[in-house]
Motif scaffolding. Sequence first.
Motif, mmCIF file in Angstrom:
data_model
loop_
_atom_site.group_PDB
_atom_site.id
_atom_site.type_symbol
_atom_site.label_atom_id
_atom_site.label_comp_id
_atom_site.label_asym_id
_atom_site.label_seq_id
_atom_site.Cartn_x
_atom_site.Cartn_y
_atom_site.Cartn_z
ATOM 1 N N PRO A 97 8.523 -4.935 -0.386
ATOM 2 C CA PRO A 97 7.473 -4.558 0.569
ATOM 3 C C PRO A 97 6.071 -4.791 0.011
ATOM 4 C CG PRO A 97 8.659 -2.604 -0.229
ATOM 5 C CD PRO A 97 9.326 -3.806 -0.831
ATOM 6 N N PHE A 98 5.160 -5.089 0.922
ATOM 7 C CA PHE A 98 3.748 -5.243 0.560
ATOM 8 C C PHE A 98 2.903 -4.712 1.708
ATOM 9 C CE2 PHE A 98 -0.361 -7.314 0.637
ATOM 10 C CZ PHE A 98 -0.778 -7.152 -0.667
ATOM 11 N N ARG A 99 1.913 -3.934 1.333
ATOM 12 C CA ARG A 99 0.942 -3.447 2.312
ATOM 13 C C ARG A 99 -0.337 -3.101 1.577
ATOM 14 N NH1 ARG A 99 1.625 1.627 6.413
ATOM 15 N NH2 ARG A 99 -0.376 1.366 7.425
ATOM 16 N N GLY A 100 -1.434 -3.645 2.034
ATOM 17 C CA GLY A 100 -2.735 -3.342 1.450
ATOM 18 C C GLY A 100 -3.631 -2.701 2.494
ATOM 19 N N ILE A 101 -4.116 -1.513 2.189
ATOM 20 C CA ILE A 101 -4.978 -0.782 3.109
ATOM 21 C C ILE A 101 -6.319 -0.518 2.433
ATOM 22 C CG2 ILE A 101 -5.280 1.357 4.423
ATOM 23 C CD1 ILE A 101 -2.184 1.619 4.336
#
Length: 150
Positions: A97-101
């Motif tokens: 998984p990858f998520r940048g906020i």
Amino acid sequence: MKTILLTAFLSCILQVSKAQNQNKMETNQQDKVAITQALEDLYLKGIYEGDIDLLRKVYHSGTLVFGDINGVPYAKTLDQYLDGVKNRVSVKDSGKPFRGIITSIDVVNSIAVAKLHVKMYDFNYDEFLSFHKIDGKWVIVNKMLTDVAQ
């Protein structure tokens, strides 16, 4: 007559002050937009894809990276950090998984700090990226990160 001149003078000062503050607000918003674009198009995309050419575009050559991962101190030069990115399986290719906020961006004149939360591989990082506007371009001059339980 003195009262009229004083009133006119104060009115001019207020108008100039409002114009200067408005200009600062517009510049500040433009700077936040430019930093957001650099984070999305270069930084986050670069770490996701493992693309060090994209990352070199957003980092100043003298950037240092500090923090901790699983409680272990982490300190690298930019070249050491990019070498690690280059030699690992990219998040994109790993299937992890990858998520940048981007949680905040604060700008003061030619400096700024962006706070991000980045989920990649099996880690959840809180990151603080220090920016400096050099030759009209916002670049990262320092990166601090820590792995946080999520």
